[in-house]
Design a protein around this motif. Sequence first.
Motif, PDB file in Angstrom:
ATOM      1  N   ILE A 101      -4.370 -15.500  -8.355  1.00 58.93           N
ATOM      2  CA  ILE A 101      -2.956 -15.346  -7.999  1.00 58.93           C
ATOM      3  C   ILE A 101      -2.262 -14.376  -8.958  1.00 58.93           C
ATOM      4  O   ILE A 101      -1.552 -13.463  -8.532  1.00 58.93           O
ATOM      5  N   MET A 102      -2.506 -14.532 -10.241  1.00 58.77           N
ATOM      6  CA  MET A 102      -1.840 -13.650 -11.208  1.00 58.77           C
ATOM      7  C   MET A 102      -2.289 -12.198 -11.044  1.00 58.77           C
ATOM      8  O   MET A 102      -1.466 -11.278 -11.089  1.00 58.77           O
ATOM      9  N   LEU A 103      -3.579 -12.009 -10.837  1.00 63.53           N
ATOM     10  CA  LEU A 103      -4.082 -10.640 -10.630  1.00 63.53           C
ATOM     11  C   LEU A 103      -3.542 -10.036  -9.326  1.00 63.53           C
ATOM     12  O   LEU A 103      -3.292  -8.831  -9.250  1.00 63.53           O
ATOM     13  N   SER A 104      -3.371 -10.874  -8.306  1.00 64.10           N
ATOM     14  CA  SER A 104      -2.813 -10.388  -7.034  1.00 64.10           C
ATOM     15  C   SER A 104      -1.380  -9.891  -7.218  1.00 64.10           C
ATOM     16  O   SER A 104      -0.987  -8.874  -6.643  1.00 64.10           O
ATOM     17  N   LEU A 105      -0.615 -10.635  -8.004  1.00 63.06           N
ATOM     18  CA  LEU A 105       0.767 -10.219  -8.282  1.00 63.06           C
ATOM     19  C   LEU A 105       0.773  -8.922  -9.085  1.00 63.06           C
ATOM     20  O   LEU A 105       1.571  -8.010  -8.814  1.00 63.06           O
ATOM     21  N   ALA A 106      -0.127  -8.821 -10.046  1.00 64.54           N
ATOM     22  CA  ALA A 106      -0.227  -7.592 -10.840  1.00 64.54           C
ATOM     23  C   ALA A 106      -0.615  -6.418  -9.942  1.00 64.54           C
ATOM     24  O   ALA A 106      -0.102  -5.309 -10.092  1.00 64.54           O
ATOM     25  N   LEU A 107      -1.485  -6.692  -8.994  1.00 61.04           N
ATOM     26  CA  LEU A 107      -1.914  -5.650  -8.044  1.00 61.04           C
ATOM     27  C   LEU A 107      -0.734  -5.160  -7.201  1.00 61.04           C
ATOM     28  O   LEU A 107      -0.565  -3.959  -6.975  1.00 61.04           O
ATOM     29  N   ALA A 108       0.089  -6.095  -6.753  1.00 62.25           N
ATOM     30  CA  ALA A 108       1.267  -5.729  -5.953  1.00 62.25           C
ATOM     31  C   ALA A 108       2.204  -4.827  -6.751  1.00 62.25           C
ATOM     32  O   ALA A 108       2.678  -3.797  -6.257  1.00 62.25           O
ATOM     33  N   TRP A 109       2.463  -5.216  -7.980  1.00 65.30           N
ATOM     34  CA  TRP A 109       3.376  -4.418  -8.807  1.00 65.30           C
ATOM     35  C   TRP A 109       2.768  -3.054  -9.113  1.00 65.30           C
ATOM     36  O   TRP A 109       3.449  -2.025  -9.070  1.00 65.30           O
ATOM     37  N   ALA A 110       1.469  -3.039  -9.408  1.00 66.29           N
ATOM     38  CA  ALA A 110       0.783  -1.772  -9.688  1.00 66.29           C
ATOM     39  C   ALA A 110       0.926  -0.822  -8.508  1.00 66.29           C
ATOM     40  O   ALA A 110       1.152   0.381  -8.680  1.00 66.29           O
ATOM     41  N   GLU A 111       0.802  -1.381  -7.304  1.00 68.16           N
ATOM     42  CA  GLU A 111       0.896  -0.513  -6.132  1.00 68.16           C
ATOM     43  C   GLU A 111       2.296   0.105  -6.020  1.00 68.16           C
ATOM     44  O   GLU A 111       2.434   1.296  -5.746  1.00 68.16           O
ATOM     45  N   VAL A 112       3.305  -0.711  -6.254  1.00 65.33           N
ATOM     46  CA  VAL A 112       4.676  -0.197  -6.180  1.00 65.33           C
ATOM     47  C   VAL A 112       4.926   0.861  -7.274  1.00 65.33           C
ATOM     48  O   VAL A 112       5.564   1.885  -7.028  1.00 65.33           O
ATOM     49  N   LEU A 113       4.388   0.618  -8.453  1.00 63.13           N
ATOM     50  CA  LEU A 113       4.573   1.549  -9.581  1.00 63.13           C
ATOM     51  C   LEU A 113       3.676   2.775  -9.491  1.00 63.13           C
ATOM     52  O   LEU A 113       3.815   3.702 -10.278  1.00 63.13           O
ATOM     53  N   GLN A 114       2.717   2.731  -8.561  1.00 61.30           N
ATOM     54  CA  GLN A 114       1.658   3.743  -8.481  1.00 61.30           C
ATOM     55  C   GLN A 114       0.854   3.800  -9.782  1.00 61.30           C
ATOM     56  O   GLN A 114       0.475   4.877 -10.259  1.00 61.30           O
ATOM     57  N   ALA A 115       0.606   2.631 -10.331  1.00 62.23           N
ATOM     58  CA  ALA A 115      -0.256   2.498 -11.508  1.00 62.23           C
ATOM     59  C   ALA A 115      -1.668   2.219 -11.021  1.00 62.23           C
ATOM     60  O   ALA A 115      -1.859   1.512 -10.038  1.00 62.23           O
ATOM     61  N   GLU A 116      -2.651   2.770 -11.714  1.00 61.62           N
ATOM     62  CA  GLU A 116      -4.046   2.567 -11.307  1.00 61.62           C
ATOM     63  C   GLU A 116      -4.820   1.739 -12.323  1.00 61.62           C
ATOM     64  O   GLU A 116      -6.048   1.655 -12.245  1.00 61.62           O
ATOM     65  N   ASP A 117      -4.087   1.138 -13.253  1.00 58.01           N
ATOM     66  CA  ASP A 117      -4.770   0.361 -14.287  1.00 58.01           C
ATOM     67  C   ASP A 117      -4.099  -0.996 -14.478  1.00 58.01           C
ATOM     68  O   ASP A 117      -2.880  -1.086 -14.634  1.00 58.01           O
ATOM     69  N   LEU A 118      -4.937  -2.032 -14.459  1.00 58.82           N
ATOM     70  CA  LEU A 118      -4.483  -3.390 -14.767  1.00 58.82           C
ATOM     71  C   LEU A 118      -5.191  -3.840 -16.045  1.00 58.82           C
ATOM     72  O   LEU A 118      -6.402  -3.645 -16.176  1.00 58.82           O
ATOM     73  N   PHE A 119      -4.439  -4.452 -16.942  1.00 59.32           N
ATOM     74  CA  PHE A 119      -5.034  -5.019 -18.163  1.00 59.32           C
ATOM     75  C   PHE A 119      -4.860  -6.532 -18.131  1.00 59.32           C
ATOM     76  O   PHE A 119      -3.764  -7.035 -17.855  1.00 59.32           O
ATOM     77  N   PHE A 120      -5.953  -7.233 -18.422  1.00 57.92           N
ATOM     78  CA  PHE A 120      -5.933  -8.690 -18.311  1.00 57.92           C
ATOM     79  C   PHE A 120      -6.727  -9.282 -19.480  1.00 57.92           C
ATOM     80  O   PHE A 120      -7.877  -8.906 -19.715  1.00 57.92           O
ATOM     81  N   GLY A 121      -6.104 -10.220 -20.189  1.00 60.87           N
ATOM     82  CA  GLY A 121      -6.716 -10.808 -21.384  1.00 60.87           C
ATOM     83  C   GLY A 121      -7.611 -12.002 -21.126  1.00 60.87           C
ATOM     84  O   GLY A 121      -7.580 -12.979 -21.872  1.00 60.87           O
ATOM     85  N   ALA A 122      -8.406 -11.942 -20.067  1.00 58.74           N
ATOM     86  CA  ALA A 122      -9.353 -13.035 -19.811  1.00 58.74           C
ATOM     87  C   ALA A 122     -10.409 -13.048 -20.909  1.00 58.74           C
ATOM     88  O   ALA A 122     -10.750 -12.005 -21.467  1.00 58.74           O
TER      89      ALA A 122
END
Lengths: 228, 228
Positions: A101-122
């Motif tokens: 769920i958290m990664l999905s939300l990050a993906l949505a925001w990335a798409e709006v921002l036109q960002a191609e990188d997600l960072f996640f502290g797993a």
Amino acid sequence: MRKAVVLLSGGLDSATVLAMARQQGYACHALSVDYGQRHRVELEAAVRVARALGAVEQRTVRIDLAAFGGSALTDNSIAVPIQGVQKHGIPVTYVPARNTIMLSLALAWAEVLQAEDLFFGANAVDYSGYPDCRPEYMRAFERMANLATKAAVEGGRLTLHTPIIAMSKAKIIEQGVQLGVDYGLTVSCYQADAESRACGVCDSCRLRCAGFAAAGVPDPTRYYTAHA
Amino acid sequence: MRKAVVLLSGGLDSATVLAMARQQGYACHALSVDYGQRHRVELEAAVRVARALGAVEQRTVRIDLAAFGGSALTDNSIAVPIQGVQKHGIPVTYVPARNTIMLSLALAWAEVLQAEDLFFGANAVDYSGYPDCRPEYMRAFERMANLATKAAVEGGRLTLHTPIIAMSKAKIIEQGVQLGVDYGLTVSCYQADAESRACGVCDSCRLRCAGFAAAGVPDPTRYYTAHA
């Protein structure tokens, strides 16, 4: 400057990842997710950490995972375990599908921002019992994400960065200290009090405390118990 | 009886999928997601449809996707297109990562319920411009889901059912009518009014209206415009 979305919980791990993303030169958009967790002071910590580490902005999205129940972190009828209670299997602090769920939300925001990188502290070392902290899960999410979005269809390529997934807590702390992270701003405790003080006995506190000891770094955490 | 989580928007497609899941003998837990969409009367329709089609329960989870912007369905500064405005590419009604987020929520609830089946009314015919309506996306989500959960680690196997993904609107309506779906309870319009009446001119209304005509089924939709 390349944009990145960084999931920021307010804990030690994600603060370190934000510092790493900044050092790599990304303009960082920090996303915190309020999923009805007990440790709400973490969200206040996220705001402080984002500011201290130079994020472009920080947003908190609220989603009521407590409506589904099933975890000690969102369901008040399940006790948070204290040290030694659970040695095997998946901890009761696991929140169903939380990372998805958290990664999905990050993906949505990335798409709006036109960002191609997600960072996640797993982290697959400390959270070896959590299915959604494993590298094979991360690869499957990234693959799905690259079929999910308008950006992907139009030729973009999303990368999910998990720079601390294989690091020990001590190693994470060493990296963060080098990058100037003030861990006194972070909160890791599953049952911190309203003043952001930690219990010192939950699994998260134990991992964190042992990490500072192993790294040879003074522990800046404030405890509300008589913690040595 | 086997449990299933069914994503239920309140529109025509997902109502049909709920009826199909019921016919296959599943105990259906209907999940609606309020993502800040303009067509809020759809959510009221979801409650009516769940009851009429014998779902065990219906829950609505609220999540503020409008906070990210980027879609005509959640961002009031972007106009909903009326007929003929957009012929090519991905529609402005596409909501970033919407299906990924909704499926992630369904996955979380399925894990808590110990359900191994998700039903989702995605359609790759009408929504051919939406990346997250394609079969290859669905397969990638299912694969990721089978690495994400406690149930998967313990040997369970989650199946994502998309029974109408390749059907025309007319075919969907024919199936639903056979299964006793009352389409008068559903709302598909992107800009329905407070009394659940449809505009008749948005893309969703046009698809729906043409579907009834092609199926030879009287259209039970109430319109607030002088719709023929």
